[in-house]
Scaffold this motif. Structure first.
Motif, mmCIF file in Angstrom:
data_model
loop_
_atom_site.group_PDB
_atom_site.id
_atom_site.type_symbol
_atom_site.label_atom_id
_atom_site.label_comp_id
_atom_site.label_asym_id
_atom_site.label_seq_id
_atom_site.Cartn_x
_atom_site.Cartn_y
_atom_site.Cartn_z
ATOM 1 N N GLY B 63 1.125 -1.525 0.166
ATOM 2 C CA GLY B 63 0.195 -0.013 0.070
ATOM 3 C C GLY B 63 0.748 1.675 0.350
ATOM 4 O O GLY B 63 2.257 1.120 0.024
ATOM 5 N N ALA B 64 0.117 2.315 -0.026
ATOM 6 C CA ALA B 64 1.017 3.519 0.129
ATOM 7 C C ALA B 64 -0.312 4.424 0.602
ATOM 8 O O ALA B 64 -1.179 4.486 1.243
ATOM 9 C CB ALA B 64 1.251 3.936 -1.339
ATOM 10 N N VAL B 65 1.464 5.790 1.243
ATOM 11 C CA VAL B 65 0.636 6.917 1.988
ATOM 12 C C VAL B 65 1.059 7.567 1.399
ATOM 13 O O VAL B 65 3.129 8.336 1.128
ATOM 14 C CB VAL B 65 1.540 6.844 3.315
ATOM 15 C CG1 VAL B 65 0.999 7.656 4.573
ATOM 16 C CG2 VAL B 65 1.182 5.397 4.463
ATOM 17 N N TRP B 66 0.797 8.646 1.620
ATOM 18 C CA TRP B 66 0.756 10.578 0.985
ATOM 19 C C TRP B 66 0.166 11.390 2.095
ATOM 20 O O TRP B 66 -0.317 11.251 2.521
ATOM 21 C CB TRP B 66 -0.471 10.481 -0.417
ATOM 22 C CG TRP B 66 -0.157 8.904 -1.278
ATOM 23 C CD1 TRP B 66 -1.347 8.041 -1.419
ATOM 24 C CD2 TRP B 66 0.836 9.082 -2.574
ATOM 25 N NE1 TRP B 66 -1.253 7.499 -3.038
ATOM 26 C CE2 TRP B 66 0.223 7.556 -2.900
ATOM 27 C CE3 TRP B 66 1.628 9.357 -2.425
ATOM 28 C CZ2 TRP B 66 0.579 7.042 -4.049
ATOM 29 C CZ3 TRP B 66 2.533 8.748 -4.202
ATOM 30 C CH2 TRP B 66 2.203 7.650 -4.428
ATOM 31 N N PHE B 67 1.108 12.533 0.980
ATOM 32 C CA PHE B 67 0.560 13.857 1.668
ATOM 33 C C PHE B 67 0.003 14.292 0.124
ATOM 34 O O PHE B 67 0.670 14.672 -0.582
ATOM 35 C CB PHE B 67 1.884 14.229 2.337
ATOM 36 C CG PHE B 67 1.224 15.840 2.277
ATOM 37 C CD1 PHE B 67 1.155 17.534 1.881
ATOM 38 C CD2 PHE B 67 1.147 16.312 3.855
ATOM 39 C CE1 PHE B 67 1.316 18.184 2.198
ATOM 40 C CE2 PHE B 67 0.312 17.342 4.429
ATOM 41 C CZ PHE B 67 0.602 18.680 3.528
ATOM 42 N N GLU B 68 -1.310 14.561 1.088
ATOM 43 C CA GLU B 68 -2.699 14.941 -0.654
ATOM 44 C C GLU B 68 -2.571 16.481 0.726
ATOM 45 O O GLU B 68 -3.438 16.864 1.323
ATOM 46 C CB GLU B 68 -4.087 14.495 -0.075
ATOM 47 C CG GLU B 68 -5.043 14.742 -1.012
ATOM 48 C CD GLU B 68 -3.973 14.424 -2.310
ATOM 49 O OE1 GLU B 68 -4.071 13.601 -2.174
ATOM 50 O OE2 GLU B 68 -4.755 15.307 -3.769
ATOM 51 N N ALA B 69 -1.949 17.551 -1.046
ATOM 52 C CA ALA B 69 -2.699 18.880 -0.672
ATOM 53 C C ALA B 69 -2.969 20.096 -1.584
ATOM 54 O O ALA B 69 -1.957 19.554 -2.689
ATOM 55 C CB ALA B 69 -0.499 19.792 0.434
ATOM 56 N N GLU B 70 -4.127 20.121 -1.572
ATOM 57 C CA GLU B 70 -4.464 21.230 -3.093
ATOM 58 C C GLU B 70 -4.048 22.197 -2.615
ATOM 59 O O GLU B 70 -3.137 22.828 -3.927
ATOM 60 C CB GLU B 70 -6.480 20.876 -2.190
ATOM 61 C CG GLU B 70 -6.489 21.833 -3.302
ATOM 62 C CD GLU B 70 -7.481 21.792 -5.125
ATOM 63 O OE1 GLU B 70 -7.025 20.430 -5.355
ATOM 64 O OE2 GLU B 70 -7.243 22.459 -6.031
ATOM 65 N N ARG B 71 -3.558 23.103 -1.489
ATOM 66 C CA ARG B 71 -2.684 24.173 -1.460
ATOM 67 C C ARG B 71 -2.056 24.215 -0.263
ATOM 68 O O ARG B 71 -2.593 24.669 0.882
ATOM 69 C CB ARG B 71 -4.124 25.199 -0.882
ATOM 70 C CG ARG B 71 -5.145 25.557 -2.370
ATOM 71 C CD ARG B 71 -4.751 25.620 -3.513
ATOM 72 N NE ARG B 71 -3.904 27.648 -2.905
ATOM 73 C CZ ARG B 71 -4.030 28.794 -2.789
ATOM 74 N NH1 ARG B 71 -5.804 28.631 -2.945
ATOM 75 N NH2 ARG B 71 -3.702 29.600 -2.361
ATOM 76 N N PRO B 72 -0.759 23.205 -0.591
ATOM 77 C CA PRO B 72 -0.037 23.693 0.839
ATOM 78 C C PRO B 72 0.307 25.301 1.028
ATOM 79 O O PRO B 72 0.163 24.903 2.395
ATOM 80 C CB PRO B 72 1.426 22.495 0.448
ATOM 81 C CG PRO B 72 1.486 22.590 -1.155
ATOM 82 C CD PRO B 72 -0.480 23.356 -1.226
ATOM 83 N N ALA B 73 0.306 25.980 -0.149
ATOM 84 C CA ALA B 73 1.667 26.909 0.810
ATOM 85 C C ALA B 73 0.634 27.512 1.613
ATOM 86 O O ALA B 73 0.241 28.646 2.498
ATOM 87 C CB ALA B 73 1.381 28.321 -0.283
ATOM 88 N N ALA B 74 -1.071 27.551 1.158
ATOM 89 C CA ALA B 74 -1.825 28.073 2.075
ATOM 90 C C ALA B 74 -2.605 27.170 3.168
ATOM 91 O O ALA B 74 -3.691 27.851 4.301
ATOM 92 C CB ALA B 74 -3.690 28.286 0.986
#
Lengths: 52, 587
Positions: B63-74
């Motif tokens: 399996g996998a683990v992700w950092f999901e970020a639409e707008r990380p800077a915000a």
């Protein structure tokens, strides 16, 4: 003598759980906890911009 | 060979991050929390970096683990987990539970919690996606899709050139910003706010925090990218609408819009009203890309768009794979479940219905006139009594629509050979659950059998008993903390107290934290991860391949969709039992 052993594929089996407390106890614990710092909890769990 | 439970499937879950208001944790960005979780995870199971445009790791169970970020800077950011590719509902749920356990324990090591739900208190939506291998199209539609893919190549190339120009422009901006900043720094001194505005957190701090650009540039680039990719996105969307899983979609929609009656996680909305599903009230279209223009579809086609405009840039082979007859069908309407029964039913019933559809069943489904409106009506109705007007003029409740599919799946299984035992058990569970929901619809109260088995009914029970006369914030806390993956989570309290039905045994979950499922691309992936995770080689993995080494010296091992499911039918199990007994007797 040799006995063949085989791993039986997992089946969907409902496992009865031992009840350690009453449901009323759980309800009371939920009620008490929900009344503590509710707004702070909502703030701490915010997800700005949502996800996919 | 049976047609039941042969396809690959996988579950994706986005977990909200809850870090308490203490000083130590509040200063950590979501990305830092993700990094610390991955470090803790690596202490528990072997992991390797993901070879992907998204930040992530693959684990030894495939399996996998992700950092999901639409707008990380915000300030955006979630932890996303994806199970390995499985071949049965039981397997998928075992790996989902293993993932929940691994991630929640790693988060606890780092003093924060994960919430496995689909919506926060501000109505930001995230959560669950289901992926099923399915027949994309056949005959003329498949030909149309393939011709369309060829015709899209010039547009894809133009889009790649446009994005390339964008990237060069961004690099040129940083060069100009640096040239402007250096003299300003000499005059004004060290101005962190000016540096952050010009360069973003990563360059200012000198380390990776997933904030590669300043906030204003991030939003500008997002708008610019959407404009550049719009022609390709529009053309591809028209093609997908015309060809992608078309007959499957039509037969599946009535099932999916009524499925929340047992699969919904429930939620308290901003007005304080209770809905039986968390994510589904935000669904606003049947087919879409999933967030590109504010769309939240039942069937998400975003992965096709990403394959063309992003993945194919680095690996043209990805484009070629789009021509295959079998592709990934992604369903975005489901909720993240806490009850094992609800999770098993969500996946198991969908698999059965898909198998039946591809075998030719349900050619005359109960089509609803306005499916999205009907879905929202299902979500608004905890009494389960609302009737929909179907296209043929008849009326039906969501329960009746589900019974139609239950009957159709029974007829399908009756005519199949070597049906796995698990399929019949899903059928029994589905039937029993619908009976209990019928009781609720008749008497208006949540029967005991649904507490700990159906999430929305369990949550409603807690809200009615523990949240009566409570403020909106307190009710919303009950809603959210129900999903917290810690001992203080309210579902966890029910589970510890023995009030949730366990469908997956502990051994299966424990095994799933360490080992990949058999007969799956994950099997090879997991094997290589265990072999190389602690070695000296530079390695990485993705869903398609494992890579050892870097650049020109890299060796790539591609995974195949090999194997067929080896789920046992009742006849095979009986034969095995008889053979064992005869060996014992011969002793």
């Amino acid at each position: 003598m040799s006995i063949k052993s085989e791993l039986i594929q997992e089946q969907v089996v409902e496992t009865p759980q031992e009840r350690t407390v009453s449901l009323e106890d759980v309800v009371v614990a939920v009620r008490q906890d929900s009344q503590v710092d509710a707004k702070a909890y909502l703030e701490e769990s915010k997800v700005p911009h949502g996800g996919e | 060979m049976t047609k039941v439970f042969q396809r690959l499937l996988g579950l994706e879950t986005e977990y909200a991050i809850r870090s308490s208001s203490t000083v130590a944790t509040s200063r950590r960005s979501k990305f830092r929390l993700y990094e610390s979780l991955v470090a803790a995870l690596h202490r528990r199971v072997p992991t390797v970096p993901a070879k992907h445009f998204k930040e992530g790791v693959f684990t030894a169970n495939g399996g996998a683990v992700w950092f999901e970020a639409e707008r990380p800077a915000a300030g955006g950011g979630l932890i996303e987990g994806a199970t390995p590719e499985c071949r049965s509902p039981h397997e998928a749920v075992a790996y989902q539970r293993a993932q929940d356990r691994l991630l929640s324990e790693a988060a606890a090591d780092r003093d924060f919690q994960l919430i496995k739900n689909d919506r926060d208190a501000c109505d930001n939506v995230y959560g669950a996606q289901e992926n099923y291998e399915a027949t994309f199209a056949t005959g003329a539609r498949l030909l149309l899709w393939r011709v369309g893919l060829v015709l899209l190549i010039p547009l894809a190339l133009a889009t790649w050139i446009g994005i390339g120009v964008c990237i060069l422009g961004t690099l040129l901006y940083f060069l100009c910003a640096a040239l402007a900043y250096l003299p300003l720094k000499m005059i004004l001194g060290n101005q962190e706010s000016l540096a952050l505005m010009l360069f973003g957190r990563d360059l200012v701090d000198g380390r990776e925090s997933c904030v590669h650009v300043p906030v204003w540039l991030e939003s500008s680039l997002q708008i610019l990218t959407r404009i550049l990719t719009a022609p390709l996105a529009a053309a591809l969307f028209v093609l997908l609408q015309a060809t992608a899983f078309r007959s499957t979609r039509q037969r599946l929609v009535p099932f999916l819009i009524s499925r929340p009656i047992f699969a919904g996680a429930g939620m308290v909305d901003l007005e304080g009203d209770f809905k039986i599903a968390d994510k589904a009230p935000a669904v606003n279209c049947v087919v879409g890309y999933g967030g590109m223009v504010g769309d939240r579809p039942i069937f998400s086609m975003g992965h096709f768009f990403k394959a063309i405009y992003a993945d194919s840039w680095f690996a043209p082979r990805e484009y070629a794979e789009l021509f295959a007859r079998r592709q990934r069908l992604q369903i975005g309407i489901g909720d993240s479940n806490m009850c094992e029964t609800a999770e098993l039913l969500r996946v198991g019933t969908t698999l059965l219905v898909l198998d039946a559809i591809e075998a030719g069943m349900f050619d005359n489904p109960p089509l609803v006139r306005r499916p999205i409106k009907a879905l929202h009506t299902v979500c608004d109705d905890p009494t389960l009594t609302h009737e929909f007007i179907l296209r043929d003029g008849q009326a039906a409740t969501a329960l009746q629509i589900q019974r139609y599919y239950l009957a159709g799946c029974r007829a399908f299984l009756d005519q199949e050979i070597a049906v796995p035992v698990e399929a019949w058990e899903i059928m029994d569970l589905w039937s029993q659950t619908l009976d209990h929901l019928e009781q609720l619809a008749t008497y208006g109260e949540v029967p005991d059998e649904l507490v700990g088995t159906v999430d929305w009914a369990t949550k409603k029970y807690l809200l009615d008993k523990a949240g009566a006369n409570a403020s909106w914030a307190e009710q919303k806390k009950i809603d959210l903390r129900y999903h917290e993956l810690s001992d203080d989570g309210y579902f966890a309290m029910l589970q510890t107290g023995g009030f949730s039905t366990r469908m997956i045994d502990e051994q299966a979950i424990e095994r799933a934290t360490r080992l990949a499922p058999p007969n799956s691309p994950a099997t090879t992936r997991g094997h290589y991860i265990r072999e190389f995770a602690h070695g000296d080689d530079d390695v990485s993995a993705n869903w398609k391949a494992f890579v050892i080494g870097k650049r020109w010296n890299a060796k790539t091992i591609r995974f195949s969709n090999y194997g067929q499911s080896r789920r046992s039918s009742a006849e095979e199990l009986a034969a095995r039992r008889a053979r064992r007994e005869s060996y014992r007797d011969r002793g």
